[in-house]
Design an enzyme around this catalytic site. Structure first.
Site, PDB file in Angstrom:
ATOM      1  N   GLY A 177      16.672  -5.029  -5.634  1.00  0.00           N
ATOM      2  CA  GLY A 177      17.285  -3.765  -5.294  1.00  0.00           C
ATOM      3  C   GLY A 177      17.394  -3.608  -3.635  1.00  0.00           C
ATOM      4  N   GLU A 197      20.577  -4.903  -2.995  1.00  0.00           N
ATOM      5  CA  GLU A 197      21.720  -3.997  -3.606  1.00  0.00           C
ATOM      6  C   GLU A 197      21.707  -2.939  -2.563  1.00  0.00           C
ATOM      7  OE1 GLU A 197      19.693  -4.228  -7.438  1.00  0.00           O
ATOM      8  OE2 GLU A 197      21.708  -4.531  -8.229  1.00  0.00           O
ATOM      9  N   GLU A 220      16.284 -10.902  -9.864  1.00  0.00           N
ATOM     10  CA  GLU A 220      15.945 -10.309 -10.877  1.00  0.00           C
ATOM     11  C   GLU A 220      15.832 -11.045 -12.083  1.00  0.00           C
ATOM     12  OE1 GLU A 220      18.009  -8.936  -8.665  1.00  0.00           O
ATOM     13  OE2 GLU A 220      17.803  -6.752  -8.346  1.00  0.00           O
ATOM     14  N   ALA A 247      13.453  -3.054  -6.498  1.00  0.00           N
ATOM     15  CA  ALA A 247      12.939  -1.971  -7.276  1.00  0.00           C
ATOM     16  C   ALA A 247      11.339  -2.054  -7.373  1.00  0.00           C
ATOM     17  CB  ALA A 247      13.577  -1.949  -8.459  1.00  0.00           C
TER      18      ALA A 247
HETATM   19  C1  TC6 Z   1      14.674  -4.953  -8.859  1.00  0.00           C
HETATM   20  O1  TC6 Z   1      14.949  -4.984  -7.611  1.00  0.00           O
HETATM   21  C2  TC6 Z   1      15.979  -4.611  -9.754  1.00  0.00           C
HETATM   22  C3  TC6 Z   1      16.616  -3.762  -9.522  1.00  0.00           C
HETATM   23  C4  TC6 Z   1      17.474  -2.897 -10.552  1.00  0.00           C
HETATM   24  C5  TC6 Z   1      16.870  -1.612 -10.805  1.00  0.00           C
HETATM   25  C6  TC6 Z   1      17.993  -0.470 -11.621  1.00  0.00           C
HETATM   26  N1  TC6 Z   1       7.500  -4.221  -7.072  1.00  0.00           N
HETATM   27  O2  TC6 Z   1       3.875 -11.102  -3.327  1.00  0.00           O
HETATM   28  P1  TC6 Z   1       3.392 -10.817  -2.388  1.00  0.00           P
HETATM   29  C7  TC6 Z   1       3.399  -6.512  -4.745  1.00  0.00           C
HETATM   30  S1  TC6 Z   1      13.502  -6.029  -9.627  1.00  0.00           S
HETATM   31  C8  TC6 Z   1       6.036  -3.926  -7.176  1.00  0.00           C
HETATM   32  O3  TC6 Z   1       1.839 -11.397  -2.463  1.00  0.00           O
HETATM   33  P2  TC6 Z   1       4.345 -11.995  -0.344  1.00  0.00           P
HETATM   34  C9  TC6 Z   1       2.878  -7.655  -5.112  1.00  0.00           C
HETATM   35  O4  TC6 Z   1       2.590  -7.434  -6.572  1.00  0.00           O
HETATM   36  C10 TC6 Z   1      12.607  -6.555  -8.241  1.00  0.00           C
HETATM   37  N2  TC6 Z   1       5.131  -4.548  -6.487  1.00  0.00           N
HETATM   38  O5  TC6 Z   1       3.710 -10.816  -0.779  1.00  0.00           O
HETATM   39  C11 TC6 Z   1       1.561  -7.598  -4.237  1.00  0.00           C
HETATM   40  O6  TC6 Z   1       0.629  -6.779  -4.918  1.00  0.00           O
HETATM   41  P3  TC6 Z   1      -0.902  -7.040  -4.534  1.00  0.00           P
HETATM   42  C12 TC6 Z   1      13.333  -7.734  -7.531  1.00  0.00           C
HETATM   43  C13 TC6 Z   1       5.623  -5.759  -5.738  1.00  0.00           C
HETATM   44  O7  TC6 Z   1       4.640 -11.864   1.112  1.00  0.00           O
HETATM   45  C14 TC6 Z   1       2.070  -6.984  -3.014  1.00  0.00           C
HETATM   46  O8  TC6 Z   1       3.277  -6.482  -3.084  1.00  0.00           O
HETATM   47  N3  TC6 Z   1      12.474  -8.286  -6.368  1.00  0.00           N
HETATM   48  C15 TC6 Z   1       6.934  -5.936  -5.543  1.00  0.00           C
HETATM   49  O9  TC6 Z   1       3.614 -13.392  -0.725  1.00  0.00           O
HETATM   50  C16 TC6 Z   1       2.526  -8.196  -1.926  1.00  0.00           C
HETATM   51  O10 TC6 Z   1       3.307  -9.100  -2.644  1.00  0.00           O
HETATM   52  C17 TC6 Z   1      11.750  -9.304  -6.634  1.00  0.00           C
HETATM   53  O11 TC6 Z   1      11.737  -9.899  -7.699  1.00  0.00           O
HETATM   54  C18 TC6 Z   1       8.027  -5.165  -6.552  1.00  0.00           C
HETATM   55  N4  TC6 Z   1       9.323  -5.252  -6.263  1.00  0.00           N
HETATM   56  O12 TC6 Z   1       5.727 -12.202  -0.879  1.00  0.00           O
HETATM   57  C19 TC6 Z   1      10.835  -9.786  -5.556  1.00  0.00           C
HETATM   58  N5  TC6 Z   1       7.069  -7.053  -4.648  1.00  0.00           N
HETATM   59  O13 TC6 Z   1      -1.266  -7.210  -3.089  1.00  0.00           O
HETATM   60  C20 TC6 Z   1       9.348  -9.715  -5.650  1.00  0.00           C
HETATM   61  C21 TC6 Z   1       5.906  -7.486  -4.354  1.00  0.00           C
HETATM   62  O14 TC6 Z   1      -1.399  -5.901  -5.211  1.00  0.00           O
HETATM   63  N6  TC6 Z   1       8.560  -9.967  -4.746  1.00  0.00           N
HETATM   64  N7  TC6 Z   1       4.836  -6.411  -5.090  1.00  0.00           N
HETATM   65  O15 TC6 Z   1      -1.149  -8.383  -5.149  1.00  0.00           O
HETATM   66  C22 TC6 Z   1       8.253 -11.219  -4.115  1.00  0.00           C
HETATM   67  O16 TC6 Z   1       8.900 -11.987  -4.540  1.00  0.00           O
HETATM   68  C23 TC6 Z   1       7.498 -11.241  -3.124  1.00  0.00           C
HETATM   69  O17 TC6 Z   1       6.590 -10.116  -3.178  1.00  0.00           O
HETATM   70  C24 TC6 Z   1       7.926 -11.407  -1.577  1.00  0.00           C
HETATM   71  C25 TC6 Z   1       6.868 -11.066  -0.779  1.00  0.00           C
HETATM   72  C26 TC6 Z   1       8.509 -12.521  -1.356  1.00  0.00           C
HETATM   73  C27 TC6 Z   1       8.743 -10.150  -1.451  1.00  0.00           C
END
Ligand code: TC6
Length: 696
Positions: free
Chosen positions: A109, A112, A132, A70
């Site tokens: 997500g 999911e 999450e 998400a």
């Molecule tokens: C969920 O899914 C809930 C579901 C239920 C709903 C009902 N959203 O980390 P990086 C941005 S909750 C928005 O540098 P990497 C990040 O801020 C989510 N933005 O890349 C950065 O922006 P910047 C559960 C996001 O290759 C850019 O993308 N998922 C999101 O080192 C690049 O990211 C997580 O917790 C996001 N979801 O690592 C996973 N993700 O360039 C969260 C990233 O402006 N993400 N951004 O600074 C990660 O853990 C890592 O981004 C990665 C990639 C491992 C996917």
């Protein structure tokens, strides 16, 4: 030949490969499932379903990954378009088989979504997970209901409450991935898989209909309480883990749709709470630390092929391990053979212990040790690109080392000090190349702690700053840029807490009560447990510190902390601490001598008096420009001192209390205890303007 038949605002493109519609997600760097992407997927799935020529659908990520889940920036804002849970129910209800084709990451997500598909294929390098919980929420798009139905409740607990991603091979072994595809041909493989599903007339496998794996949760409901107990220490203070467990329990107990409704309600509670706000803030704050206004991202970094470390003590050894772990050769220098051998032995033992735990291959122990060169000659550092001094905290010695390094190091080498307090500019002034000098302050144990304070001197060159920040990341640290001041960001604020803790015990609060309050707040330990762990005799000498303070008297009685089985606390053979009457007597004696009035303090006062001065000091640090942003201070405290992530760091925490309230209490304590509590001008201004540190 692929035929482009549809595009939804460019976030989802549809190509037809024979009877298979391939839907490619292409939204930003991580395919975050924001409104546009959700709407795009909905439209593309519905179009494919309506197209009589399409017999199956493949969902695949464009760019680096399938999806990071998400869009975190949308939480807390009014929802527009279809919700993720509704979209996933819609995909699951598709009358044509949907196959998820996963590379890179399928997280939150993202996974999911894959679970709502009827089949999943992935390349071996892919990572899947439900992280999450680390954002203070739960997999609220059916993840807590679908995952246990595929992998069973026990594994689901580990994946959802643990939050760490797992590799595709392990996921396949759990039945979470149906088939592994070759790295280079995921798309073709997924299409062939979909064609096979159609050709064989395989059923639409909806996870919601599965009941076999969750039977375990009904037959052995005790597994949930066991899991709670096993993980109590890790989950202490956090709200999300318990909500995740409750949802997985519900998955075993309730029909699918009721379970989904339960999950939804729990999700809503969490997402609107302070903990999740704090944890989401930390997610972005961590990424912010890399951004330095006057050092653009494209500043060329200096190449670092070999690192020199001066000092093979606890810090020098730990620092060296970071580079060895990253495959970077290290030359380590000591003045005496004995000290060098001891240091090398510790490094080897650390690696061997990791290998014994199965976290390192035995052959990797040798590979890493093979990258280490030991020497008693500082001249051997001549070929190093980065030299980190990690000797005793003594300005005289450090100055001597840096003037020597100036004559030895090759041109362009970066000269860094691991000092925790001392003036980097004064150290740099000992060289003819102050632009190449910087502070790299590691936290102990240096091979474990994630924080690296990169200390920018007055004359430090921009590319040296960029290199130190980058190499920090390369060795797995969170690098935070700070300015030169006594103790930099972390220790400077810590000193405030320590001073007040010391004053509180003289007033009659026991060290155990101070520690308890700080621990209950969520820090890993209180100030006195921390002192005992570090050793009370750090920087103490019998000659110069004569019976002035509680610490002096404790040290004089050889109560030097855990290592002597006595400090503020008494310790048994298993290092279990018990409050000490000896300590209480010593405190009473010092208090009497200093004429301190003994009084009671509430837990709230203990908390305010130990933590508000830290916030105030943080504000001064910002005022003086010693940290770039309030969130950098928070990242220092979370990663260097174990500040509870669910409270977002001291500056975020102060915002949640409200700065006028913090200001009012600081003023009250100032009236009673003097200017140690004098509010900073920045705090005064923000409070007057009705703003918080977040608004800076
Ligand atoms: C969920 O899914 C809930 C579901 C239920 C709903 C009902 N959203 O980390 P990086 C941005 S909750 C928005 O540098 P990497 C990040 O801020 C989510 N933005 O890349 C950065 O922006 P910047 C559960 C996001 O290759 C850019 O993308 N998922 C999101 O080192 C690049 O990211 C997580 O917790 C996001 N979801 O690592 C996973 N993700 O360039 C969260 C990233 O402006 N993400 N951004 O600074 C990660 O853990 C890592 O981004 C990665 C990639 C491992 C996917």
């Amino acid at each position: 030949m692929a035929q482009d038949v549809n595009a939804n605002d460019n976030v989802v493109s549809t190509a037809r490969e024979g009877a298979v519609a391939v839907l490619t997600l292409q939204s930003g760097p991580v395919n975050a499932l924001g409104t546009a992407l959700r709407q795009g997927i909905l439209a593309a799935v519905e179009a494919a379903e309506a197209d009589a020529a399409v017999k199956a659908i493949v969902l695949i990520g464009g760019g680096r990954m399938f999806s990071a889940g998400a869009d975190i920036t949308e939480f807390g804002k009014p929802q527009s378009g279809i919700s993720l849970p509704d979209l996933l129910n819609r995909i699951e209800a598709s009358t044509k088989p949907v196959v998820a084709a996963i590379h890179g990451n399928a997280l939150g997500g993202g996974l999911e979504t894959a679970l709502a598909c009827h089949y999943r294929v992935a390349v071996p390098s892919a990572k899947v997970g439900l992280p999450e919980v680390k954002l203070g929420i739960l997999p609220g798009a059916g993840g807590t209901q679908r995952l246990p139905r595929v992998v069973g409740p026990r594994k689901a607990l580990e994946v959802i409450v643990g939050g760490s991603p797992i590799g595709a091979k392990a996921a396949a072994a759990m039945g979470l991935i149906d088939e592994l595809a070759p790295e280079e041909s995921l798309r073709a493989h997924a299409i062939a898989f979909a064609e096979r599903v159609v050709a064989e007339g395989r059923p639409l496998l909806k996870i919601r209909d599965r009941d076999d794996k969750i039977a375990e949760g009904r037959e052995n409901p005790g597994l949930f309480s066991e899991f709670r107990q096993e993980n109590a220490r890790k989950t202490r203070g956090f709200e999300a883990p318990e909500a995740c467990i409750a949802c997985i329990e519900a998955a075993c107990r309730l029909p699918f749709d009721e379970g989904l409704a339960f999950e939804r309600a729990e999700f809503q509670k969490l997402v609107s709470g302070t903990q999740s706000a704090a944890q989401r803030y930390v997610f972005f704050a961590e990424r912010q630390t890399a951004k330095i206004p006057d050092v653009p991202d494209d500043t060329p970094a200096r190449p670092i092929a070999r690192v020199g470390v001066i000092g093979a003590g606890t810090m020098g050894g730990g620092i060296s391990m970071n580079f060895l772990n990253a495959g970077i050769p290290v030359t380590i220098v000591e003045t005496k053979r004995e000290a060098l051998d001891r240091g090398l032995k510790t490094i080897r033992t650390n690696y061997e212990n990791t290998a014994k735990k199965g976290k390192l291959k035995p052959e990797d122990v040798e590979t890493r040790m093979g990258l280490l060169t030991d020497t008693l000659e500082i001249e051997a550092l001549a070929d190093c690109d980065l030299i980190i001094e990690a000797v005793f905290e003594d300005m005289g010695i450090k100055k001597e080392i840096f003037s020597k390094l100036d004559t030895i190091a090759k041109p362009g080498a970066i000269l860094a000090s691991n000092t925790s307090y001392l003036d980097i500019d004064a150290i740099a002034a000992m060289t003819n190349r102050p632009a190449d000098v910087i502070g790299m302050h590691f936290f102990s144990p240096a091979n474990v702690m994630r924080l690296l304070e990169v200390v920018r001197g007055e004359k430090t060159a921009k590319d040296v700053v960029a290199t130190a920040m980058q190499i920090g990341r390369k060795i797995g640290k969170i690098s935070v840029l700070v300015g030169v001041c006594h103790g930099f960001v972390g220790n400077r604020m810590l000193a405030e807490r320590q001073r007040e803790a010391n004053r509180l015990i003289l007033e009659g609060v026991t060290p155990w009560d101070v520690d308890r309050v700080v621990y209950e707040f969520g820090l890993p330990m209180g100030p006195f447990t921390m002192s005992d762990l570090a050793g009370l005799d750090i920087g103490w000498s019998r000659e110069t510190n004569k019976s002035q303070s509680v610490r002096d008297l404790l040290c004089e009685q050889d109560r030097r902390g855990q290592k002597t089985s006595a400090g503020f606390y008494d310790y048994d053979a298993k290092r279990k601490a018990t409050p000490s009457t000896v300590t209480e007597e010593i405190i009473a004696k010092v208090a009497e001598r200093q004429g301190v009035t003994r009084r009671d303090a509430t837990d709230q006062e203990i908390l305010e008096r130990t933590l508000y001065p830290m916030v105030n000091e943080g504000a001064k640090i910002l005022e003086e420009g010693k940290a770039i942003r309030a969130s950098d201070i928070d990242i220092v405290w979370i990663n260097g001192y174990g500040w509870p992530v669910y409270r977002g760091g001291p500056m975020f925490w102060a915002d949640t209390i409200g700065l006028p309230k913090v200001l009012e209490r600081l003023r009250a304590y100032q009236a009673e205890y003097g200017d140690a509590f004098k509010p900073s001008a920045l705090l005064e201004r923000l409070a007057a303007e009705g703003k918080g540190f977040k608004d800076l």
